[in-house]
Design a protein around this motif. Structure first.
Motif, PDB file in Angstrom:
ATOM      1  N   THR A 201       0.839  -1.190   0.000  1.00 37.87           N
ATOM      2  CA  THR A 201       0.000   0.000   0.000  1.00 37.87           C
ATOM      3  C   THR A 201       0.875   1.241   0.000  1.00 37.87           C
ATOM      4  OG1 THR A 201      -1.750  -1.128   1.236  1.00 37.87           O
ATOM      5  CG2 THR A 201      -1.795   1.265   1.250  1.00 37.87           C
ATOM      6  N   GLY A 202       0.509   2.205  -0.818  1.00 37.24           N
ATOM      7  CA  GLY A 202       1.244   3.462  -0.869  1.00 37.24           C
ATOM      8  C   GLY A 202       0.364   4.630  -0.477  1.00 37.24           C
ATOM      9  N   SER A 203       0.937   5.577   0.268  1.00 34.14           N
ATOM     10  CA  SER A 203       0.228   6.799   0.658  1.00 34.14           C
ATOM     11  C   SER A 203       1.222   7.951   0.613  1.00 34.14           C
ATOM     12  CB  SER A 203      -0.364   6.654   2.064  1.00 34.14           C
ATOM     13  OG  SER A 203      -1.008   7.839   2.454  1.00 34.14           O
ATOM     14  N   GLY A 204       1.131   8.727  -0.437  1.00 32.97           N
ATOM     15  CA  GLY A 204       2.089   9.808  -0.613  1.00 32.97           C
ATOM     16  C   GLY A 204       3.479   9.252  -0.856  1.00 32.97           C
ATOM     17  N   THR A 206       5.083   7.425   1.377  1.00 33.98           N
ATOM     18  CA  THR A 206       5.297   6.313   2.300  1.00 33.98           C
ATOM     19  C   THR A 206       4.584   5.076   1.779  1.00 33.98           C
ATOM     20  OG1 THR A 206       5.441   7.828   4.177  1.00 33.98           O
ATOM     21  CG2 THR A 206       5.010   5.512   4.670  1.00 33.98           C
ATOM     22  N   PHE A 207       5.288   3.956   1.823  1.00 29.47           N
ATOM     23  CA  PHE A 207       4.727   2.677   1.400  1.00 29.47           C
ATOM     24  C   PHE A 207       4.783   1.713   2.580  1.00 29.47           C
ATOM     25  CE2 PHE A 207       6.143   4.826  -2.355  1.00 29.47           C
ATOM     26  CZ  PHE A 207       5.197   4.519  -3.324  1.00 29.47           C
ATOM     27  N   THR A 228       7.441  -0.298   6.762  1.00 28.73           N
ATOM     28  CA  THR A 228       7.190   0.841   5.881  1.00 28.73           C
ATOM     29  C   THR A 228       8.498   1.285   5.246  1.00 28.73           C
ATOM     30  OG1 THR A 228       7.476   2.442   7.680  1.00 28.73           O
ATOM     31  CG2 THR A 228       5.241   1.625   7.283  1.00 28.73           C
ATOM     32  N   GLY A 229       8.394   2.079   4.168  1.00 27.96           N
ATOM     33  CA  GLY A 229       9.579   2.577   3.496  1.00 27.96           C
ATOM     34  C   GLY A 229       9.248   3.714   2.561  1.00 27.96           C
ATOM     35  N   PRO A 230      10.288   4.405   2.053  1.00 32.36           N
ATOM     36  CA  PRO A 230      10.072   5.559   1.172  1.00 32.36           C
ATOM     37  C   PRO A 230       9.777   5.171  -0.269  1.00 32.36           C
ATOM     38  CG  PRO A 230      12.405   5.240   1.563  1.00 32.36           C
ATOM     39  CD  PRO A 230      11.704   4.230   2.409  1.00 32.36           C
ATOM     40  N   ASP A 231       9.917   3.888  -0.603  1.00 28.45           N
ATOM     41  CA  ASP A 231       9.616   3.442  -1.963  1.00 28.45           C
ATOM     42  C   ASP A 231       8.972   2.066  -1.895  1.00 28.45           C
ATOM     43  OD1 ASP A 231      11.690   1.429  -1.792  1.00 28.45           O
ATOM     44  OD2 ASP A 231      13.140   3.036  -2.137  1.00 28.45           O
ATOM     45  N   ASP A 232       8.585   1.581  -3.059  1.00 28.40           N
ATOM     46  CA  ASP A 232       7.858   0.305  -3.105  1.00 28.40           C
ATOM     47  C   ASP A 232       8.785  -0.834  -3.523  1.00 28.40           C
ATOM     48  OD1 ASP A 232       5.589  -1.134  -2.627  1.00 28.40           O
ATOM     49  OD2 ASP A 232       4.641  -0.732  -4.558  1.00 28.40           O
ATOM     50  N   PHE A 233      10.041  -0.785  -3.111  1.00 28.79           N
ATOM     51  CA  PHE A 233      11.007  -1.850  -3.367  1.00 28.79           C
ATOM     52  C   PHE A 233      11.451  -2.404  -2.013  1.00 28.79           C
ATOM     53  CE2 PHE A 233      11.131   0.921  -7.013  1.00 28.79           C
ATOM     54  CZ  PHE A 233      11.089   0.035  -8.081  1.00 28.79           C
ATOM     55  N   TRP A 234      11.369  -3.723  -1.845  1.00 28.00           N
ATOM     56  CA  TRP A 234      11.509  -4.322  -0.517  1.00 28.00           C
ATOM     57  C   TRP A 234      12.559  -5.426  -0.509  1.00 28.00           C
ATOM     58  CZ3 TRP A 234       8.563  -1.676   2.882  1.00 28.00           C
ATOM     59  CH2 TRP A 234       7.461  -0.957   2.370  1.00 28.00           C
ATOM     60  N   GLY A 235      13.391  -5.429   0.521  1.00 31.26           N
ATOM     61  CA  GLY A 235      14.330  -6.516   0.731  1.00 31.26           C
ATOM     62  C   GLY A 235      15.575  -6.423  -0.122  1.00 31.26           C
ATOM     63  N   ASN A 236      16.566  -7.232   0.265  1.00 32.66           N
ATOM     64  CA  ASN A 236      17.829  -7.259  -0.484  1.00 32.66           C
ATOM     65  C   ASN A 236      18.183  -8.656  -0.981  1.00 32.66           C
ATOM     66  OD1 ASN A 236      18.589  -8.588   1.838  1.00 32.66           O
ATOM     67  ND2 ASN A 236      19.931  -6.949   2.592  1.00 32.66           N
TER      68      ASN A 236
END
Length: 606
Positions: A201-204, A206-207, A228-236
Motif C-alpha cells: 500500500t502506498g500513501s504519498g 510512504t509505502f 514501511t519505506g520511502p519506496d515500493d522496493f523491498w528486501g535485499n
C-alpha cells in the motif's frame, strides 16, 4: 532436533448457543432442505428429548454444494462434540450428513464440583499462567454424556505462549480433555527468485507491506506493525534480512490465497474473504500460528529465515482447518490431521505456483529448502517412513503420536490420491501398505475433494471420520462418476485406515440379461433385455457393447448407452449364412471407472 520447529495452529472461537424449546433448528427455514431434514429426522442425529439445535450458518462450496452447520444443546447446556453438517446439492436435495455425536445423551446436569475447583484444576495444567476465564458448564458428547467445565488458561509452557482449553469433569474433578490452541508443528523452505510481485500500500511518499486487496494481510516485525519505506522496493535478497523475509511471506500468502480461490473455491483463508497478519524476526528456531497472526523465526545456524512458500502456506493452512466446521479443539488425533492439513495445503500451493527448479518446484517434501537444523527435510509425503519413526500406515499407535509424526498417514493418503503409486509426471513412486496400485486424480482434483472433506469436519474428527467424509465429498462433487470415489477409498485402504461406522456408500453397479438363454432361426431376430442396477447414490453412464458374435450375426442396443438403473433392448439379427450352433455372447457394460459383463447363451437352430 527436527521436531523443534513448531508450526502452531489455532482454533476458531467456541460458539455461544441459544436454545429453543423444541428439538428443531433455531430460526429454521420452512423450505431449507437441511432444516427440514433436521426437523423431520432427529433420530439420524442421535437425538434425545432434551436436545435442541442451533443453525450456525451456510458455507457455499464448489459445484453449488451448500454446507449447513449446526450445534446442539442438552437441557440448555452447550454440547461439546454434538455439532453436525448437512450437505445439500445445487437443486436443493440433501446429499449427506456429517455427525460428530454417535449416541443419544442421557445424563444429570447438576455439578458436584464448583467453578472455583474447576479453575484450580485447570491452572495446574499450565506452568506459567497469565489469565483464566470463567468456567463454562457444558456437556461433552462422550457416550451418554459427560458433565464438565471448560476453562481457558493463558500463559506459557516451555518458553512458548499457550492458550489451553481444559475440560474438567464436573462430578469428579478429573481432567476430561485438554487442548492447546497454540500447537507445535514443523515447516519448510523459502526464496522465490527476484523480482516477485507482492501486494503493498502506498500513501504519498510512504509505502507499507499491507496488502490492499487481501483483507487483513500484512507483514512486519515482532511488534506487530507492518514494515514501511520511502519506496515500493523491498528486501535485499538475503536469507537473514527481515524485510526480505516479509517479501517471501507475502508472496506465499498471495499464492495460497489464489490457489484456494481458483482451485478450491474458497475466498480468503476463512472462507469469508479474510486474511491474517504475519510477523518475522522471531528469535527462535520455530514458526507458529498464534490464533491472530503467524510468527516466523530462523534456522538453527541463523543463516535463513523460515519464510519459504511451504512454511508460510503450512502455517496459513492451519487457519483453513480452524475456520471450517467443527470446533477446532479435540484430542491429539485431530491435532495430527490438522498438522497434515498444513502439509497438504502447502503442497497444493507449490503445485499451483509451479516454480522452476531453481526456486521451490512443486513437490511433496516438507522442509527441503530451509533445512532447518542441517539434517535435511522434515517429512516426505510420498513415503513418510523415509524420516525414521514416521508411519506410512495407520495403526492403533498413530493417534497418540506427536502431530508432526502422525501426520504421515494422511499425507501418504493425499499423495496417493493426487499422484498414485507410480506417477508419470516426474514425482516419485509411492508404495502402499496393502501392495495395491493406484492411479492418481491429479493435485487439483485431490485438493477439491480434501476441501470438501474439511467442510464436513465436526468437533470429533479421527482418521476414520476424515475417511468417511472424503468419500461423501467425492460422490457429491463428482456425481455420475465412480472414478473419484473409488480412488479416495482405495487410497485410504492403501494406508490402512479402517472403514468408519455409517460409511454407507459404494460406487458400483451390476449388469444382467434376461432371458440369458435364447434360440433363433437363421434369417430371424431375437431380443433380450439388458438391465443395470447401482448401489451408489450417484448414477453413472454405461456404454453397452456385444462381443463374441459369430459370422453373419449383428447386435444392436436400444439405447446404446444407459444410466445405471435403466434398461436397454439388445436385438440379435441372424443372417441366413450364420452356422447353426450354440454361442456365448458377452455383453460388456463400460462404466466410468469399472466395467462389468453378462453373458447370453444363444443357439442358432439348423
Amino acid at each position: 532436533m527436527r521436531r523443534n520447529a513448531a508450526l502452531a495452529l489455532v482454533t476458531s472461537a467456541v460458539c455461544v448457543l441459544v436454545a429453543t424449546s423444541v428439538p428443531v433448528p433455531a430460526n429454521a427455514s420452512r423450505s431449507d432442505p437441511a432444516d427440514l431434514l433436521v426437523k423431520a429426522r432427529p433420530a439420524l442425529l442421535h437425538s434425545s428429548p432434551k436436545d435442541t439445535y442451533v443453525r450456525q450458518g451456510v458455507i457455499e462450496g464448489q459445484g453449488g454444494l451448500r454446507y449447513t452447520t449446526y450445534t446442539r444443546t442438552y437441557a440448555g447446556l452447550p454440547v461439546y462434540g454434538g455439532d453436525f453438517v448437512v450437505v445439500s446439492g445445487a437443486t436443493g436435495e440433501v446429499l449427506s450428513t456429517s455427525v460428530s455425536q454417535d449416541s443419544p445423551l442421557d445424563l444429570a446436569t447438576t455439578p458436584r464440583l464448583g467453578p472455583a475447583d474447576a479453575i484450580r484444576v485447570a491452572r495446574s495444567q499450565l506452568p506459567q499462567v497469565s489469565s483464566v476465564t470463567t468456567p463454562r458448564l457444558l456437556v461433552m458428547a462422550q457416550g451418554r454424556g459427560r458433565l464438565a467445565y471448560e476453562v481457558v488458561v493463558q500463559g506459557a509452557a516451555n518458553g512458548r505462549e499457550s492458550k489451553l482449553h481444559v475440560f474438567v469433569d464436573a462430578l469428579t474433578g478429573a481432567v476430561a480433555e485438554k487442548s492447546d490452541e497454540v500447537r507445535a508443528g514443523v515447516g519448510n523452505s523459502y526464496y522465490n527468485g527476484n523480482p516477485v510481485t507482492i501486494g503493498t500500500t502506498g500513501s504519498g511518499a510512504t509505502f507499507s507491506m499491507v496488502d490492499p486487496v487481501r483483507r487483513g494481510v500484512r507483514c512486519g516485525g515482532q511488534n506487530g506493525a507492518a514494515y514501511t519505506g520511502p519506496d515500493d522496493f523491498w528486501g535485499n535478497g538475503s536469507g537473514t534480512s527481515f524485510e526480505t523475509a516479509c517479501v517471501d511471506v507475502l508472496f506465499a500468502i498471495d499464492t495460497e490465497w489464489d490457489m484456494l480461490k481458483n482451485w478450491l473455491g474458497r475466498v480468503g483463508f476463512n472462507g469469508l474473504g479474510d486474511g491474517y497478519p504475519a510477523r518475522v524476526g522471531l528469535n527462535d528456531v520455530n514458526a507458529y500460528w498464534t490464533g491472530s497472526y503467524a510468527s516466523f523465526g530462523h534456522t538453527s545456524d541463523y543463516q535463513r529465515q523460515l519464510t519459504s512458500m511451504d512454511v508460510v502456506a503450512h502455517e496459513y493452512g492451519h487457519i483453513v482447518f480452524a475456520t471450517t466446521p467443527g470446533i477446532d479443539l479435540g484430542d491429539n488425533e485431530k491435532a495430527i490431521l490438522n498438522e497434515s492439513t498444513g502439509d497438504i495445503l502447502a503442497a497444493l500451493t507449490e503445485q499451483y505456483a509451479n516454480e522452476p527448479a531453481a526456486f521451490d518446484p512443486p513437490d511433496y517434501i516438507v522442509g527441503e529448502e530451509i533445512n532447518i537444523t542441517g539434517s535435511g527435510p522434515l517429512r516426505y509425503m510420498y513415503k513418510p517412513s523415509l524420516m525414521p519413526g514416521d508411519p506410512d500406515c495407520f495403526t492403533s499407535a498413530v493417534p497418540t503420536m506427536l502431530p508432526q509424526i502422525g501426520a504421515g498417514v494422511q499425507n501418504h493418503w493425499f499423495y496417493l490420491l493426487a499422484e498414485g503409486t507410480n506417477p508419470t509426471n516426474g514425482q516419485p513412486p509411492s508404495p502402499t501398505c496393502n501392495s495395491s496400485t493406484i492411479v492418481g486424480l491429479g493435485a487439483r482434483k485431490a485438493g477439491q475433494i480434501y476441501m470438501g472433506t474439511l467442510l464436513r469436519k465436526t468437533t470429533s474428527w479421527p482418521h476414520t471420520a476424515a475417511r468417511r467424509a472424503s468419500m461423501q465429498a467425492a460422490l457429491d462433487l463428482f456425481p455420475g462418476s465412480c472414478l473419484e470415489y473409488n480412488t479416495v477409498k482405495a487410497a485410504w485402504n492403501a494406508v490402512r485406515v479402517p472403514a468408519h461406522g455409517g460409511e454407507p456408500y459404494t460406487c458400483e453397479f451390476s449388469v444382467g440379461v434376461a432371458p440369458d438363454t435364447v434360440t433363433v432361426q437363421p434369417g430371424q431376430q431375437v431380443s433380450v433385455t439388458v438391465s443395470s442396477s447401482t448401489v451408489s447414490r450417484a448414477p453413472q453412464q454405461i456404454s453397452l457393447v456385444a462381443k463374441g458374435l459369430p459370422a453373419g450375426m449383428t447386435a444392436s442396443f436400444s439405447p446404446a448407452s444407459i444410466t445405471t438403473g435403466a434398461t436397454s433392448t439388445l436385438t440379435f439379427t441372424v443372417a441366413a449364412s450364420t452356422a447353426p450352433g450354440t454361442y456365448t455372447i458377452t455383453v460388456l457394460a463400460d462404466g466410468v471407472a469399472v466395467d462389468h459383463t453378462a453373458t447370453v447363451t444363444l443357439t442358432v437352430m439348423p
